[in-house]
Design a protein around this motif. Structure first.
Motif, PDB file in Angstrom:
ATOM      1  N   GLU A 155     -38.107  23.651  16.038  1.00 23.14           N
ATOM      2  CA  GLU A 155     -37.386  24.578  15.806  1.00 23.14           C
ATOM      3  C   GLU A 155     -35.970  24.718  16.218  1.00 23.14           C
ATOM      4  O   GLU A 155     -35.822  23.887  17.481  1.00 23.14           O
ATOM      5  CB  GLU A 155     -37.952  26.151  16.098  1.00 23.14           C
ATOM      6  CG  GLU A 155     -39.347  26.048  15.442  1.00 23.14           C
ATOM      7  CD  GLU A 155     -40.129  27.319  15.969  1.00 23.14           C
ATOM      8  OE1 GLU A 155     -39.642  28.132  16.660  1.00 23.14           O
ATOM      9  OE2 GLU A 155     -41.105  27.619  15.217  1.00 23.14           O
ATOM     10  N   PHE A 156     -34.845  25.180  15.852  1.00 22.76           N
ATOM     11  CA  PHE A 156     -33.707  25.435  16.436  1.00 22.76           C
ATOM     12  C   PHE A 156     -32.844  26.579  15.947  1.00 22.76           C
ATOM     13  O   PHE A 156     -33.007  27.044  15.013  1.00 22.76           O
ATOM     14  CB  PHE A 156     -32.808  24.171  16.121  1.00 22.76           C
ATOM     15  CG  PHE A 156     -32.278  23.984  14.990  1.00 22.76           C
ATOM     16  CD1 PHE A 156     -31.029  24.418  14.469  1.00 22.76           C
ATOM     17  CD2 PHE A 156     -32.973  23.336  14.069  1.00 22.76           C
ATOM     18  CE1 PHE A 156     -30.523  24.320  13.127  1.00 22.76           C
ATOM     19  CE2 PHE A 156     -32.460  23.254  12.427  1.00 22.76           C
ATOM     20  CZ  PHE A 156     -31.384  23.402  12.433  1.00 22.76           C
ATOM     21  N   LYS A 157     -32.158  27.215  16.925  1.00 26.87           N
ATOM     22  CA  LYS A 157     -31.104  28.239  16.610  1.00 26.87           C
ATOM     23  C   LYS A 157     -29.965  27.983  17.078  1.00 26.87           C
ATOM     24  O   LYS A 157     -29.360  27.790  18.143  1.00 26.87           O
ATOM     25  CB  LYS A 157     -31.746  29.766  17.496  1.00 26.87           C
ATOM     26  CG  LYS A 157     -30.923  30.687  17.277  1.00 26.87           C
ATOM     27  CD  LYS A 157     -31.720  32.116  17.942  1.00 26.87           C
ATOM     28  CE  LYS A 157     -30.886  33.152  17.566  1.00 26.87           C
ATOM     29  NZ  LYS A 157     -30.756  33.638  16.414  1.00 26.87           N
ATOM     30  N   ALA A 395     -29.982  12.335  32.611  1.00 26.03           N
ATOM     31  CA  ALA A 395     -31.420  12.081  32.003  1.00 26.03           C
ATOM     32  C   ALA A 395     -32.025  13.501  31.993  1.00 26.03           C
ATOM     33  O   ALA A 395     -32.392  14.211  33.124  1.00 26.03           O
ATOM     34  CB  ALA A 395     -32.257  11.280  33.052  1.00 26.03           C
ATOM     35  N   HIS A 396     -32.506  14.095  31.199  1.00 26.04           N
ATOM     36  CA  HIS A 396     -33.262  15.504  30.809  1.00 26.04           C
ATOM     37  C   HIS A 396     -34.528  15.517  30.737  1.00 26.04           C
ATOM     38  O   HIS A 396     -35.173  14.751  29.590  1.00 26.04           O
ATOM     39  CB  HIS A 396     -32.298  15.943  29.450  1.00 26.04           C
ATOM     40  CG  HIS A 396     -30.748  15.951  29.328  1.00 26.04           C
ATOM     41  ND1 HIS A 396     -30.290  17.059  30.290  1.00 26.04           N
ATOM     42  CD2 HIS A 396     -30.095  15.347  28.834  1.00 26.04           C
ATOM     43  CE1 HIS A 396     -28.872  16.614  29.745  1.00 26.04           C
ATOM     44  NE2 HIS A 396     -28.691  15.702  29.098  1.00 26.04           N
ATOM     45  N   PRO A 397     -35.199  16.268  31.624  1.00 24.27           N
ATOM     46  CA  PRO A 397     -36.621  16.406  31.586  1.00 24.27           C
ATOM     47  C   PRO A 397     -37.352  16.842  30.198  1.00 24.27           C
ATOM     48  O   PRO A 397     -36.486  17.982  29.637  1.00 24.27           O
ATOM     49  CB  PRO A 397     -36.983  17.137  32.722  1.00 24.27           C
ATOM     50  CG  PRO A 397     -35.691  17.154  33.524  1.00 24.27           C
ATOM     51  CD  PRO A 397     -34.680  17.124  32.817  1.00 24.27           C
ATOM     52  N   TYR A 398     -38.322  16.154  29.822  1.00 24.56           N
ATOM     53  CA  TYR A 398     -38.865  16.488  28.168  1.00 24.56           C
ATOM     54  C   TYR A 398     -40.301  17.325  28.487  1.00 24.56           C
ATOM     55  O   TYR A 398     -41.172  16.656  29.188  1.00 24.56           O
ATOM     56  CB  TYR A 398     -38.755  15.460  27.423  1.00 24.56           C
ATOM     57  CG  TYR A 398     -39.738  15.663  25.933  1.00 24.56           C
ATOM     58  CD1 TYR A 398     -39.263  16.784  25.152  1.00 24.56           C
ATOM     59  CD2 TYR A 398     -40.755  14.872  25.841  1.00 24.56           C
ATOM     60  CE1 TYR A 398     -40.233  16.830  24.135  1.00 24.56           C
ATOM     61  CE2 TYR A 398     -41.612  15.042  24.758  1.00 24.56           C
ATOM     62  CZ  TYR A 398     -41.339  16.035  23.678  1.00 24.56           C
ATOM     63  OH  TYR A 398     -41.983  16.221  22.596  1.00 24.56           O
ATOM     64  N   PHE A 399     -40.210  18.492  28.166  1.00 29.38           N
ATOM     65  CA  PHE A 399     -41.784  19.017  28.206  1.00 29.38           C
ATOM     66  C   PHE A 399     -42.262  19.577  26.607  1.00 29.38           C
ATOM     67  O   PHE A 399     -41.155  19.901  26.118  1.00 29.38           O
ATOM     68  CB  PHE A 399     -41.757  20.359  29.196  1.00 29.38           C
ATOM     69  CG  PHE A 399     -41.516  20.055  30.451  1.00 29.38           C
ATOM     70  CD1 PHE A 399     -42.800  19.855  31.589  1.00 29.38           C
ATOM     71  CD2 PHE A 399     -40.366  19.968  31.207  1.00 29.38           C
ATOM     72  CE1 PHE A 399     -42.476  19.799  32.680  1.00 29.38           C
ATOM     73  CE2 PHE A 399     -40.106  19.594  32.493  1.00 29.38           C
ATOM     74  CZ  PHE A 399     -41.010  19.637  33.346  1.00 29.38           C
ATOM     75  N   GLN A 400     -43.655  19.240  26.704  1.00 27.17           N
ATOM     76  CA  GLN A 400     -44.036  19.843  25.279  1.00 27.17           C
ATOM     77  C   GLN A 400     -44.119  21.433  25.439  1.00 27.17           C
ATOM     78  O   GLN A 400     -44.457  22.001  26.365  1.00 27.17           O
ATOM     79  CB  GLN A 400     -45.517  19.231  25.094  1.00 27.17           C
ATOM     80  CG  GLN A 400     -45.570  17.676  24.846  1.00 27.17           C
ATOM     81  CD  GLN A 400     -46.851  17.209  24.489  1.00 27.17           C
ATOM     82  OE1 GLN A 400     -47.485  18.106  23.691  1.00 27.17           O
ATOM     83  NE2 GLN A 400     -47.214  16.167  25.060  1.00 27.17           N
ATOM     84  N   SER A 401     -43.750  21.897  24.272  1.00 28.36           N
ATOM     85  CA  SER A 401     -44.012  23.396  24.415  1.00 28.36           C
ATOM     86  C   SER A 401     -44.131  24.027  22.891  1.00 28.36           C
ATOM     87  O   SER A 401     -43.673  23.395  22.098  1.00 28.36           O
ATOM     88  CB  SER A 401     -42.585  23.939  24.984  1.00 28.36           C
ATOM     89  OG  SER A 401     -42.468  25.371  24.922  1.00 28.36           O
ATOM     90  N   LEU A 402     -44.753  25.351  22.975  1.00 31.09           N
ATOM     91  CA  LEU A 402     -44.612  25.761  21.494  1.00 31.09           C
ATOM     92  C   LEU A 402     -43.965  27.021  21.447  1.00 31.09           C
ATOM     93  O   LEU A 402     -43.797  27.764  20.425  1.00 31.09           O
ATOM     94  CB  LEU A 402     -45.949  26.320  21.424  1.00 31.09           C
ATOM     95  CG  LEU A 402     -47.167  25.332  21.273  1.00 31.09           C
ATOM     96  CD1 LEU A 402     -48.383  25.983  21.099  1.00 31.09           C
ATOM     97  CD2 LEU A 402     -47.306  24.431  20.044  1.00 31.09           C
ATOM     98  N   VAL A 403     -42.892  27.315  22.326  1.00 23.79           N
ATOM     99  CA  VAL A 403     -41.964  28.478  22.631  1.00 23.79           C
ATOM    100  C   VAL A 403     -41.363  28.623  21.499  1.00 23.79           C
ATOM    101  O   VAL A 403     -40.320  27.702  21.029  1.00 23.79           O
ATOM    102  CB  VAL A 403     -41.481  28.623  23.973  1.00 23.79           C
ATOM    103  CG1 VAL A 403     -40.206  29.561  23.849  1.00 23.79           C
ATOM    104  CG2 VAL A 403     -42.287  28.822  24.834  1.00 23.79           C
ATOM    105  N   SER A 404     -40.942  29.701  20.840  1.00 22.91           N
ATOM    106  CA  SER A 404     -40.151  29.672  19.699  1.00 22.91           C
ATOM    107  C   SER A 404     -38.603  29.999  20.188  1.00 22.91           C
ATOM    108  O   SER A 404     -38.447  30.892  21.313  1.00 22.91           O
ATOM    109  CB  SER A 404     -40.473  31.216  18.751  1.00 22.91           C
ATOM    110  OG  SER A 404     -39.430  31.246  17.814  1.00 22.91           O
ATOM    111  N   VAL A 405     -37.738  29.837  19.638  1.00 22.14           N
ATOM    112  CA  VAL A 405     -36.155  29.809  20.127  1.00 22.14           C
ATOM    113  C   VAL A 405     -35.631  31.100  19.165  1.00 22.14           C
ATOM    114  O   VAL A 405     -34.450  31.249  19.316  1.00 22.14           O
ATOM    115  CB  VAL A 405     -35.455  28.514  19.732  1.00 22.14           C
ATOM    116  CG1 VAL A 405     -35.931  27.425  20.646  1.00 22.14           C
ATOM    117  CG2 VAL A 405     -35.394  28.105  18.469  1.00 22.14           C
TER     118      VAL A 405
END
Length: 405
Positions: A155-157, A395-405
């Motif tokens: 998802e993106f906004k 280097a950008h940390p990547y976390f799994q997430s379900l949060v909506s944008v």
């Protein structure tokens, strides 16, 4: 011979769990975000539960406390011609997210924060809508678009454009504090060239708010690499003090730099400034060719920086003789990608990039292991002797997430 009674008991237990929403929710909170996306196909009920914004925030909060170490590090590609990013996995199951759903050719990551990414893309335009954010490129007009995305859910906004005189953008999001994210923008003040302001975008209101406060930057403050921690965005400088912006109080405050910066700040090279598991780290060196650097950690309530480790990479060089370190002009080409704070002190490590390879160095016992190989990074001014140009990249940390944008 199979026990039919045991099979019936398992089926009965499964039905009880499936019919109890509260129990099912508690179980699903433990599952990684990518697994939950697959679980949506189990039934309409599961799809509805996992898609519920309240569940997504609850899952993000639970996972934030359960897994505080990033799944991977995403390397900014510097507007590579395809929306794909190199990834340094910190966990074995991590796969490279592909950003083809953006439907644009050039994307770069500006900032990452707890599962969300702030990105920028370039669009070639005949008649740009926002003149202040355009520039000439290859005899054509190019417009910058900024957007926040969730690489897990795709998802993106797209954000409305910030103030034309902006200098930097930083993403601020912590599900434990608020379900909404904010984008903090440093922009030039209207009255003086030496004064600056803060412009804040809120996903709750979907609008920017220019704060009335004016401030001046310390000498050599780097405003492009903000670090979000404890509800504030921090920036480093080469002076005795730097600044951080506390979001709730909407105030700009001073943050100390290491003691030696008060008289010889410009003699030091800041190789890394970042956060891991609630700890803010700073990596300094005076000479990269020495293969030595120091790791500092911010003390409680900004009372100062404490010296944590002195690192000498010569044992790594001996252990991995195939690494050339690309000594050019008496300077070794390597960079510190991240300092990873483990659950235990003995698990604390530094991730560095050298000679096309991401390496992990344990700060406690000095052991080194290879993480992965990286492909050469494209560069406008290609240097034949150094095909890898990740020195100095973010280097950008990547976390799994379900949060909506």
């Amino acid at each position: 011979m199979r026990n039919p009674k045991g099979k019936l008991e398992i089926c009965w237990s499964s039905e009880i769990i499936a019919s109890n929403v509260d129990l099912l929710t508690e179980i699903l909170l433990w599952a990684p975000a990518k697994s939950l996306l697959k679980f949506k196909c189990v039934s309409k009920r599961w799809h509805s539960l996992i898609s519920d914004p309240k569940f997504c925030i609850s899952h993000a909060c639970f996972q934030r406390m359960l897994n505080r170490t990033a799944d991977a590090l995403m390397l900014s590609n510097g507007y590579k011609s395809t929306p794909e990013f190199h990834l340094v996995p910190l966990k074995h199951s991590t796969k490279v997210p592909f950003f083809d759903y953006f439907n644009v050719s050039e994307v770069t990551i500006i900032h990452s924060c707890n599962g969300l990414l702030l990105c920028c893309c370039k669009l070639m335009l005949d008649k740009p809508k926002f003149v202040k954010t355009t520039q000439m490129k290859n005899d054509g007009l190019c417009e910058f678009r900024y957007f926040v995305c969730n690489p897990t859910t795709k998802e993106f906004k797209i954000l409305s454009p910030p103030k034309p005189t902006y200098l930097s953008l930083s993403l601020a999001f912590d599900p434990l504090i608020s379900p909404y994210y904010k984008v903090v923008c440093i922009c030039k003040g209207s009255s003086s060239k030496e004064e600056f302001q803060i412009d804040v975008y809120s996903s709750e209101t979907e609008s920017w708010s220019l704060l009335p406060i004016l401030f001046k930057m310390p000498l050599g403050m780097t405003y492009s690499n903000g670090v979000f921690l404890d509800g504030s965005v921090h920036w480093y400088s080469y002076a005795e003090t730097s600044l951080y912006f506390h979001i709730d109080s909407q105030s700009v405050k001073k943050m100390p730099m290491p003691f030696m910066f008060s008289w010889e700040g410009l003699d030091w090279d800041i190789m890394y400034f970042g956060e891991s598991r609630g700890h803010m780290h700073l990596v300094l060196t005076k000479n990269r060719s020495s293969l030595e650097f120091d790791v500092f950690e911010m003390e409680f309530e900004y009372t100062g920086w404490s010296f944590s480790y002195h690192v000498n990479l010569h044992p790594m060089r001996l252990m991995f003789p195939e690494l050339t370190w690309n000594f050019m002009n008496k300077h070794a080409v390597f960079s510190v990608l991240s300092v990873i704070q483990g659950e235990k002190d003995e698990e604390k490590k530094v991730v560095i990039f050298v000679d096309g390879r991401a390496m992990s160095y344990n700060l406690c016992d000095g052991t080194s292991i290879k993480i992965c190989d990286l492909e050469p990074r494209p560069r406008r001014l290609e240097i034949a002797r150094v095909p890898w140009h990740y020195e100095g990249c973010q280097a950008h940390p990547y976390f799994q997430s379900l949060v909506s944008v």
